[in-house]
Design a protein around this motif. Structure first.
Motif, PDB file in Angstrom:
ATOM      1  N   GLY A  40      20.297  60.434  27.615  1.00 26.02           N
ATOM      2  CA  GLY A  40      21.043  61.343  26.700  1.00 26.02           C
ATOM      3  C   GLY A  40      22.807  61.470  26.794  1.00 26.02           C
ATOM      4  O   GLY A  40      23.354  61.967  26.140  1.00 26.02           O
ATOM      5  N   ILE A  41      23.290  61.037  27.940  1.00 23.27           N
ATOM      6  CA  ILE A  41      24.483  60.978  28.455  1.00 23.27           C
ATOM      7  C   ILE A  41      25.237  59.967  27.858  1.00 23.27           C
ATOM      8  O   ILE A  41      24.970  58.678  28.458  1.00 23.27           O
ATOM      9  N   THR A  42      26.469  59.783  27.282  1.00 16.58           N
ATOM     10  CA  THR A  42      27.013  58.637  27.098  1.00 16.58           C
ATOM     11  C   THR A  42      27.974  58.288  28.183  1.00 16.58           C
ATOM     12  O   THR A  42      28.455  58.979  28.715  1.00 16.58           O
ATOM     13  N   LEU A  43      28.341  56.930  28.036  1.00 14.42           N
ATOM     14  CA  LEU A  43      29.142  56.526  28.937  1.00 14.42           C
ATOM     15  C   LEU A  43      30.886  57.066  28.732  1.00 14.42           C
ATOM     16  O   LEU A  43      31.287  57.650  29.609  1.00 14.42           O
ATOM     17  N   PHE A  96      36.184  48.087  29.659  1.00  8.02           N
ATOM     18  CA  PHE A  96      35.896  47.317  30.708  1.00  8.02           C
ATOM     19  C   PHE A  96      34.448  47.763  31.296  1.00  8.02           C
ATOM     20  O   PHE A  96      33.705  46.714  31.460  1.00  8.02           O
ATOM     21  N   LEU A  97      34.237  48.959  31.291  1.00 13.97           N
ATOM     22  CA  LEU A  97      32.913  49.461  31.732  1.00 13.97           C
ATOM     23  C   LEU A  97      31.520  48.768  30.994  1.00 13.97           C
ATOM     24  O   LEU A  97      30.668  48.534  31.530  1.00 13.97           O
ATOM     25  N   ARG A  98      31.789  48.868  29.791  1.00 18.36           N
ATOM     26  CA  ARG A  98      30.940  48.293  28.939  1.00 18.36           C
ATOM     27  C   ARG A  98      30.289  46.889  29.044  1.00 18.36           C
ATOM     28  O   ARG A  98      29.339  46.468  28.932  1.00 18.36           O
ATOM     29  N   LYS A  99      31.428  46.178  29.646  1.00 14.59           N
ATOM     30  CA  LYS A  99      31.261  44.623  29.782  1.00 14.59           C
ATOM     31  C   LYS A  99      30.962  44.513  31.331  1.00 14.59           C
ATOM     32  O   LYS A  99      30.493  43.262  31.456  1.00 14.59           O
ATOM     33  N   THR A 100      31.077  45.441  32.102  1.00 12.10           N
ATOM     34  CA  THR A 100      30.835  44.958  33.638  1.00 12.10           C
ATOM     35  C   THR A 100      29.920  45.903  34.354  1.00 12.10           C
ATOM     36  O   THR A 100      30.275  47.091  34.542  1.00 12.10           O
ATOM     37  N   ASP A 101      28.707  45.429  34.384  1.00 14.77           N
ATOM     38  CA  ASP A 101      27.532  46.141  34.850  1.00 14.77           C
ATOM     39  C   ASP A 101      27.802  46.990  36.136  1.00 14.77           C
ATOM     40  O   ASP A 101      27.555  47.913  36.347  1.00 14.77           O
ATOM     41  N   TRP A 102      28.167  46.110  37.077  1.00 17.02           N
ATOM     42  CA  TRP A 102      28.643  46.679  38.579  1.00 17.02           C
ATOM     43  C   TRP A 102      29.367  47.728  38.374  1.00 17.02           C
ATOM     44  O   TRP A 102      29.199  48.553  39.403  1.00 17.02           O
ATOM     45  N   ALA A 103      30.511  47.811  37.983  1.00 14.68           N
ATOM     46  CA  ALA A 103      31.387  48.680  37.807  1.00 14.68           C
ATOM     47  C   ALA A 103      30.676  49.898  36.931  1.00 14.68           C
ATOM     48  O   ALA A 103      31.071  51.089  37.443  1.00 14.68           O
ATOM     49  N   ARG A 104      30.090  49.647  35.885  1.00 17.16           N
ATOM     50  CA  ARG A 104      29.440  50.811  35.157  1.00 17.16           C
ATOM     51  C   ARG A 104      28.382  51.721  36.093  1.00 17.16           C
ATOM     52  O   ARG A 104      28.315  52.919  36.273  1.00 17.16           O
ATOM     53  N   LYS A 105      27.676  50.808  37.030  1.00 20.29           N
ATOM     54  CA  LYS A 105      26.728  51.382  38.091  1.00 20.29           C
ATOM     55  C   LYS A 105      27.420  52.317  39.077  1.00 20.29           C
ATOM     56  O   LYS A 105      26.999  53.386  39.448  1.00 20.29           O
ATOM     57  N   LYS A 106      28.736  51.628  39.446  1.00 16.77           N
ATOM     58  CA  LYS A 106      29.318  52.577  40.386  1.00 16.77           C
ATOM     59  C   LYS A 106      29.782  54.165  39.909  1.00 16.77           C
ATOM     60  O   LYS A 106      29.899  55.127  40.510  1.00 16.77           O
ATOM     61  N   ASN A 159      37.684  51.693  43.386  1.00 17.58           N
ATOM     62  CA  ASN A 159      38.657  50.811  43.188  1.00 17.58           C
ATOM     63  C   ASN A 159      38.451  49.588  42.348  1.00 17.58           C
ATOM     64  O   ASN A 159      38.450  48.642  42.467  1.00 17.58           O
ATOM     65  N   ILE A 160      38.718  50.167  40.968  1.00 16.19           N
ATOM     66  CA  ILE A 160      38.930  48.869  39.941  1.00 16.19           C
ATOM     67  C   ILE A 160      39.989  49.226  39.279  1.00 16.19           C
ATOM     68  O   ILE A 160      40.596  50.227  38.884  1.00 16.19           O
ATOM     69  N   LYS A 161      40.584  48.087  38.596  1.00 17.21           N
ATOM     70  CA  LYS A 161      42.011  47.992  37.858  1.00 17.21           C
ATOM     71  C   LYS A 161      41.914  49.130  36.732  1.00 17.21           C
ATOM     72  O   LYS A 161      42.989  49.585  36.347  1.00 17.21           O
ATOM     73  N   CYS A 162      40.957  49.235  36.116  1.00 19.32           N
ATOM     74  CA  CYS A 162      40.955  50.130  34.747  1.00 19.32           C
ATOM     75  C   CYS A 162      41.225  51.420  35.133  1.00 19.32           C
ATOM     76  O   CYS A 162      41.602  52.256  34.414  1.00 19.32           O
ATOM     77  N   ASN A 218      43.161  52.255  38.133  1.00 16.60           N
ATOM     78  CA  ASN A 218      44.457  52.156  38.941  1.00 16.60           C
ATOM     79  C   ASN A 218      45.920  51.511  38.317  1.00 16.60           C
ATOM     80  O   ASN A 218      47.093  51.859  38.735  1.00 16.60           O
ATOM     81  N   ASP A 219      45.628  50.748  37.217  1.00 22.91           N
ATOM     82  CA  ASP A 219      46.550  50.127  36.327  1.00 22.91           C
ATOM     83  C   ASP A 219      46.701  50.602  34.953  1.00 22.91           C
ATOM     84  O   ASP A 219      45.902  50.153  34.213  1.00 22.91           O
ATOM     85  N   ASN A 220      47.666  51.374  34.485  1.00 25.58           N
ATOM     86  CA  ASN A 220      47.767  51.847  33.058  1.00 25.58           C
ATOM     87  C   ASN A 220      46.542  52.556  32.780  1.00 25.58           C
ATOM     88  O   ASN A 220      46.033  52.058  31.582  1.00 25.58           O
ATOM     89  N   PRO A 221      45.803  53.494  33.402  1.00 28.56           N
ATOM     90  CA  PRO A 221      44.325  53.884  33.049  1.00 28.56           C
ATOM     91  C   PRO A 221      44.493  54.775  31.556  1.00 28.56           C
ATOM     92  O   PRO A 221      45.458  55.297  31.264  1.00 28.56           O
ATOM     93  N   SER A 222      43.290  54.502  30.788  1.00 24.74           N
ATOM     94  CA  SER A 222      42.987  55.336  29.913  1.00 24.74           C
ATOM     95  C   SER A 222      41.377  55.377  29.631  1.00 24.74           C
ATOM     96  O   SER A 222      40.767  54.421  30.077  1.00 24.74           O
ATOM     97  N   ILE A 223      41.037  56.411  29.028  1.00 22.73           N
ATOM     98  CA  ILE A 223      39.670  56.244  28.569  1.00 22.73           C
ATOM     99  C   ILE A 223      39.248  55.070  27.654  1.00 22.73           C
ATOM    100  O   ILE A 223      38.064  54.399  27.990  1.00 22.73           O
ATOM    101  N   LYS A 224      39.923  54.766  26.890  1.00 21.34           N
ATOM    102  CA  LYS A 224      39.751  53.824  25.804  1.00 21.34           C
ATOM    103  C   LYS A 224      39.613  52.257  26.792  1.00 21.34           C
ATOM    104  O   LYS A 224      38.564  51.628  26.613  1.00 21.34           O
TER     105      LYS A 224
END
Length: 76
Positions: free
Chosen positions: A12-15, A52-62, A36-39, A41-47
């Protein structure tokens, strides 16, 4: 008849909620050190991070693993 409660701490917890909680607790600087992912470290924002995380399973898992480890601290 009631549905059994889930033992999954992520149930029940959203990304977006996960990311907002982690950013509020750690900040993007520390998140970038922990994962250590670019989103983060480089001009980060929630959006941009959500995109990025919705498209990248390995990063979302971390991120989800970090959230589970951090959950007791968030609820303290």
């Amino acid at each position: 008849m009631e549905k059994p409660t889930s033992n999954n701490p992520m149930h029940g917890i959203t990304l977006k909620k996960i990311l907002e909680d982690l950013e509020a607790f750690y900040g993007f600087d520390t998140l970038g050190e922990l994962i250590n992912i670019k989103c983060f470290n480089d001009n980060p924002s929630i959006k941009s991070s959500l995109t990025f995380l919705r498209k990248t399973d390995w990063a979302r898992k971390k991120v989800e693993e970090l959230y589970i480890k951090t959950l007791p601290k968030l609820n303290a």
